[in-house]
Motif scaffolding. Structure first.
Motif, PDB file in Angstrom:
ATOM      1  N   ASN A  62     -66.613  -4.893  15.962  1.00  0.00           N
ATOM      2  CA  ASN A  62     -66.139  -4.538  14.618  1.00  0.00           C
ATOM      3  C   ASN A  62     -67.018  -3.471  13.963  1.00  0.00           C
ATOM      4  OD1 ASN A  62     -64.010  -6.317  14.880  1.00  0.00           O
ATOM      5  ND2 ASN A  62     -65.094  -8.026  13.901  1.00  0.00           N
ATOM      6  N   LYS A  63     -68.296  -3.411  14.379  1.00  0.00           N
ATOM      7  CA  LYS A  63     -69.225  -2.415  13.805  1.00  0.00           C
ATOM      8  C   LYS A  63     -69.275  -1.113  14.618  1.00  0.00           C
ATOM      9  CE  LYS A  63     -72.315  -6.121  12.608  1.00  0.00           C
ATOM     10  NZ  LYS A  63     -73.426  -6.737  13.276  1.00  0.00           N
ATOM     11  N   MET A  64     -68.559  -1.091  15.729  1.00  0.00           N
ATOM     12  CA  MET A  64     -68.611   0.052  16.637  1.00  0.00           C
ATOM     13  C   MET A  64     -67.984   1.287  15.978  1.00  0.00           C
ATOM     14  SD  MET A  64     -67.254  -0.398  20.553  1.00  0.00           S
ATOM     15  CE  MET A  64     -65.525  -0.003  20.274  1.00  0.00           C
ATOM     16  N   PRO A  65     -68.556   2.498  16.174  1.00  0.00           N
ATOM     17  CA  PRO A  65     -67.924   3.696  15.584  1.00  0.00           C
ATOM     18  C   PRO A  65     -66.595   4.024  16.291  1.00  0.00           C
ATOM     19  CG  PRO A  65     -69.770   4.327  16.988  1.00  0.00           C
ATOM     20  CD  PRO A  65     -69.793   2.822  16.898  1.00  0.00           C
ATOM     21  N   LEU A  66     -65.676   4.635  15.563  1.00  0.00           N
ATOM     22  CA  LEU A  66     -64.430   5.117  16.183  1.00  0.00           C
ATOM     23  C   LEU A  66     -64.730   6.466  16.823  1.00  0.00           C
ATOM     24  CD1 LEU A  66     -61.386   5.153  16.727  1.00  0.00           C
ATOM     25  CD2 LEU A  66     -61.013   5.971  14.409  1.00  0.00           C
ATOM     26  N   LEU A  67     -64.702   6.522  18.143  1.00  0.00           N
ATOM     27  CA  LEU A  67     -65.083   7.737  18.872  1.00  0.00           C
ATOM     28  C   LEU A  67     -63.851   8.495  19.367  1.00  0.00           C
ATOM     29  CD1 LEU A  67     -68.029   6.285  21.037  1.00  0.00           C
ATOM     30  CD2 LEU A  67     -68.174   7.427  18.806  1.00  0.00           C
ATOM     31  N   SER A  68     -63.955   9.810  19.382  1.00  0.00           N
ATOM     32  CA  SER A  68     -62.879  10.651  19.931  1.00  0.00           C
ATOM     33  C   SER A  68     -62.920  10.583  21.460  1.00  0.00           C
ATOM     34  CB  SER A  68     -63.078  12.096  19.485  1.00  0.00           C
ATOM     35  OG  SER A  68     -62.324  12.962  20.303  1.00  0.00           O
ATOM     36  N   THR A  69     -61.748  10.622  22.095  1.00  0.00           N
ATOM     37  CA  THR A  69     -61.716  10.607  23.566  1.00  0.00           C
ATOM     38  C   THR A  69     -61.670  12.032  24.137  1.00  0.00           C
ATOM     39  OG1 THR A  69     -59.299  10.409  23.508  1.00  0.00           O
ATOM     40  CG2 THR A  69     -60.552   8.372  23.687  1.00  0.00           C
ATOM     41  N   ASP A  70     -61.788  13.043  23.251  1.00  0.00           N
ATOM     42  CA  ASP A  70     -61.635  14.434  23.684  1.00  0.00           C
ATOM     43  C   ASP A  70     -62.730  14.892  24.655  1.00  0.00           C
ATOM     44  OD1 ASP A  70     -59.477  14.451  22.061  1.00  0.00           O
ATOM     45  OD2 ASP A  70     -60.341  15.741  20.503  1.00  0.00           O
ATOM     46  N   LEU A  85     -63.792  -0.082  28.357  1.00  0.00           N
ATOM     47  CA  LEU A  85     -63.019  -0.541  27.189  1.00  0.00           C
ATOM     48  C   LEU A  85     -62.185  -1.777  27.546  1.00  0.00           C
ATOM     49  CD1 LEU A  85     -61.924   2.963  25.824  1.00  0.00           C
ATOM     50  CD2 LEU A  85     -63.684   1.455  24.873  1.00  0.00           C
ATOM     51  N   GLY A  86     -61.750  -1.861  28.812  1.00  0.00           N
ATOM     52  CA  GLY A  86     -61.006  -3.041  29.270  1.00  0.00           C
ATOM     53  C   GLY A  86     -61.858  -4.295  29.259  1.00  0.00           C
ATOM     54  N   MET A  87     -63.088  -4.185  29.767  1.00  0.00           N
ATOM     55  CA  MET A  87     -64.003  -5.339  29.779  1.00  0.00           C
ATOM     56  C   MET A  87     -64.315  -5.796  28.348  1.00  0.00           C
ATOM     57  SD  MET A  87     -65.093  -6.408  32.829  1.00  0.00           S
ATOM     58  CE  MET A  87     -65.154  -5.871  34.548  1.00  0.00           C
ATOM     59  N   VAL A  88     -64.551  -4.819  27.465  1.00  0.00           N
ATOM     60  CA  VAL A  88     -64.859  -5.149  26.064  1.00  0.00           C
ATOM     61  C   VAL A  88     -63.645  -5.827  25.415  1.00  0.00           C
ATOM     62  CG1 VAL A  88     -65.434  -4.209  23.785  1.00  0.00           C
ATOM     63  CG2 VAL A  88     -66.586  -3.323  25.839  1.00  0.00           C
ATOM     64  N   THR A  89     -62.445  -5.318  25.706  1.00  0.00           N
ATOM     65  CA  THR A  89     -61.219  -5.901  25.138  1.00  0.00           C
ATOM     66  C   THR A  89     -61.037  -7.346  25.595  1.00  0.00           C
ATOM     67  OG1 THR A  89     -60.125  -3.749  24.939  1.00  0.00           O
ATOM     68  CG2 THR A  89     -58.689  -5.681  25.094  1.00  0.00           C
ATOM     69  N   MET A  90     -61.223  -7.606  26.897  1.00  0.00           N
ATOM     70  CA  MET A  90     -61.069  -8.978  27.407  1.00  0.00           C
ATOM     71  C   MET A  90     -62.082  -9.921  26.738  1.00  0.00           C
ATOM     72  SD  MET A  90     -58.496  -8.446  29.049  1.00  0.00           S
ATOM     73  CE  MET A  90     -57.583  -9.028  30.466  1.00  0.00           C
ATOM     74  N   GLY A  91     -63.297  -9.440  26.584  1.00  0.00           N
ATOM     75  CA  GLY A  91     -64.315 -10.253  25.911  1.00  0.00           C
ATOM     76  C   GLY A  91     -63.952 -10.510  24.459  1.00  0.00           C
ATOM     77  N   LEU A 109     -61.613   0.156  18.712  1.00  0.00           N
ATOM     78  CA  LEU A 109     -61.476  -0.154  20.141  1.00  0.00           C
ATOM     79  C   LEU A 109     -60.064   0.211  20.622  1.00  0.00           C
ATOM     80  CD1 LEU A 109     -62.424  -1.444  22.804  1.00  0.00           C
ATOM     81  CD2 LEU A 109     -62.014  -3.699  21.809  1.00  0.00           C
ATOM     82  N   ALA A 110     -59.070  -0.136  19.807  1.00  0.00           N
ATOM     83  CA  ALA A 110     -57.669   0.029  20.225  1.00  0.00           C
ATOM     84  C   ALA A 110     -57.267   1.494  20.406  1.00  0.00           C
ATOM     85  CB  ALA A 110     -56.745  -0.631  19.199  1.00  0.00           C
ATOM     86  N   VAL A 111     -57.661   2.357  19.476  1.00  0.00           N
ATOM     87  CA  VAL A 111     -57.203   3.753  19.522  1.00  0.00           C
ATOM     88  C   VAL A 111     -57.754   4.501  20.738  1.00  0.00           C
ATOM     89  CG1 VAL A 111     -57.238   5.990  18.324  1.00  0.00           C
ATOM     90  CG2 VAL A 111     -56.681   3.907  17.055  1.00  0.00           C
TER      91      VAL A 111
END
Length: 413
Positions: A62-70, A85-91, A109-111
């Motif tokens: 929840n505290k993670m910055p929203l990062l660009s994937t560019d 991101l998959g491992m983090v999502t499952m956790g 995380l989602a974007v």
């Protein structure tokens, strides 16, 4: 011979399908780190087991910055980002087990996860292509592909059993490389009626499937059934056909409606789909629908290879027409090896899922949690199902029985 091939276009080859000569569907030399900008993802991903254990993963995310994937450029960068991101999502989703799931994956995380997934043509959930095919490194780069020389890049809760599960799955995939390499020889041999070439290629494929079966036996050495069932399994589960998350999951900042994705499944391995299409295995409607859906969880180039194999002239029909004893034997041996692999997989699933599920039910009934505590904590909703959402034993037995149907000789059946 050349004229027959010219008539039907160029010889079939693996060149355009992102299949490696040495590693098959496995990603060659996965990256171990992302560019420095993406360290906030890496830092959390490398700590998933401990953060889940301390119930802190969600607060960190929840505290993670929203990062660009560019700034993700190469295919290997995208694959590592998808794995991480998959491992983090499952956790994040399963941090509290089946009783306190989330309805929404936070935007930060989602974007990025959704964007990376779109670029790769994969769904935004941990897949076989992530956890098994792109989650490895050699300790000694010059050393062998074996359990002593391999390590995973990121892991879920479950300690050494998680590492064992992903790496044994990797070794099964690697054992199938020789089979994948032999598929073009079968197809081109059928196209130009070269029985000898087809026989030789089928013998190679049969041996390779036997090697896969031998590799699969390592599950019993490196994975503890009670850890797999009681700890790991929920983290491989998805949000489709899962009673814990009947609505699915909202990816915040991507769309407002929940999305349903299946969890990890052996049915996401391109190897077995290739064998089925090559040998002409026709699955019954319900199994076929599930297997076809699982292709959406594979890298698009691998999915395309399976489809293209399915469009080739019938190998089984060719073998029947040739009435060549050596060719018929090679075909039936190949099918028998695939049958043996599927039967052994049922045996593994029984030991790792069916038996612990029965034990968990018994423990819950007696409501004591001593000796089987780990098992009884497992999600009740998964007792009859695979993490991919299938009714697991019925599905596996049906798939095995349909494989038996393509044997040519009654005695083999």
């Amino acid at each position: 011979m050349a004229s027959a091939e010219t008539e039907r276009g160029a010889p079939f080859s693996l060149d355009s399908y992102y299949v490696s000569e040495e590693l098959g569907f496995v990603l060659p030399d996965p990256l171990e780190n992302l560019p420095p900008y993406y360290q906030p993802w890496m830092e959390i991903a490398l700590r998933v087991p401990e953060l889940v254990h301390s119930h802190d993963l969600r607060s960190h995310v929840n505290k993670m910055p929203l990062l660009s994937t560019d700034f993700l450029q190469s295919h290997r960068e995208l694959r590592l980002a998808h794995l991480v991101l998959g491992m983090v999502t499952m956790g994040y989703v399963w941090q509290e087990g089946e009783n306190d799931t989330v309805e929404m994956l936070p935007r930060n995380l989602a974007v990025p996860y959704w964007e990376v997934s779109l670029r790769l043509g994969l769904p935004s959930i941990l897949t076989h292509a992530d956890a098994a095919l792109a989650n490895w490194r050699k300790k000694d780069p010059e050393g062998p592909f074996d359990m002593d020389n391999l390590e995973v890049l990121v892991r879920l809760p479950g300690g050494d059993s998680v590492k064992g599960f992903f790496l044994v799955t990797l070794l099964v995939e690697l054992a199938g490389v020789s089979a994948i390499r032999s598929i073009p020889a079968v197809i081109n041999g059928v196209r130009c009626s070269d029985s000898e070439a087809v026989t030789k290629a089928l013998e190679n494929i049969g041996q390779s499937i036997q090697d896969m079966n031998d590799a699969l036996k390592l599950m019993h050495v490196y994975v503890d059934p009670s850890v797999f069932y009681g700890v790991m399994r929920i983290f491989l589960s998805g949000w489709k056909d899962n009673p814990c998350m009947p609505k699915g999951l909202v990816y915040e900042g991507v769309q407002t409606e929940p999305v349903k994705f299946s969890g990890g499944s052996a049915a996401q391995s391109s190897l077995l789909h290739c064998f089925d299409e090559l040998l002409g295995v026709k699955h019954e409607e319900k199994s076929r629908a599930f297997l076809t859906r699982m292709r959406n969880y594979m890298p698009p180039a691998h999915r395309k290879l399976i489809e293209d194999i399915s469009l080739q002239p019938s190998l089984r029909g060719f073998v029947q027409q040739q009435a060549n004893q050596g060719l018929s034997k090679a075909f039936d041996d190949c099918v028998s090896k695939l049958l043996a692999l599927r039967s052994y997989h049922i045996n593994v699933v029984s030991r790792f899922i069916t038996v612990p599920a029965a034990k968990a039910r018994q423990l819950r009934k007696n409501s004591h949690e001593s000796e089987g505590e780990m098992v009884s904590r497992a999600p009740a909703s998964l007792e009859e199902r695979g993490t991919g959402g299938s009714g697991i034993m019925t599905f596996l037995k049906t798939v095995r029985d349909k494989t038996k149907d393509v044997l040519l000789h009654e005695a083999s059946k």
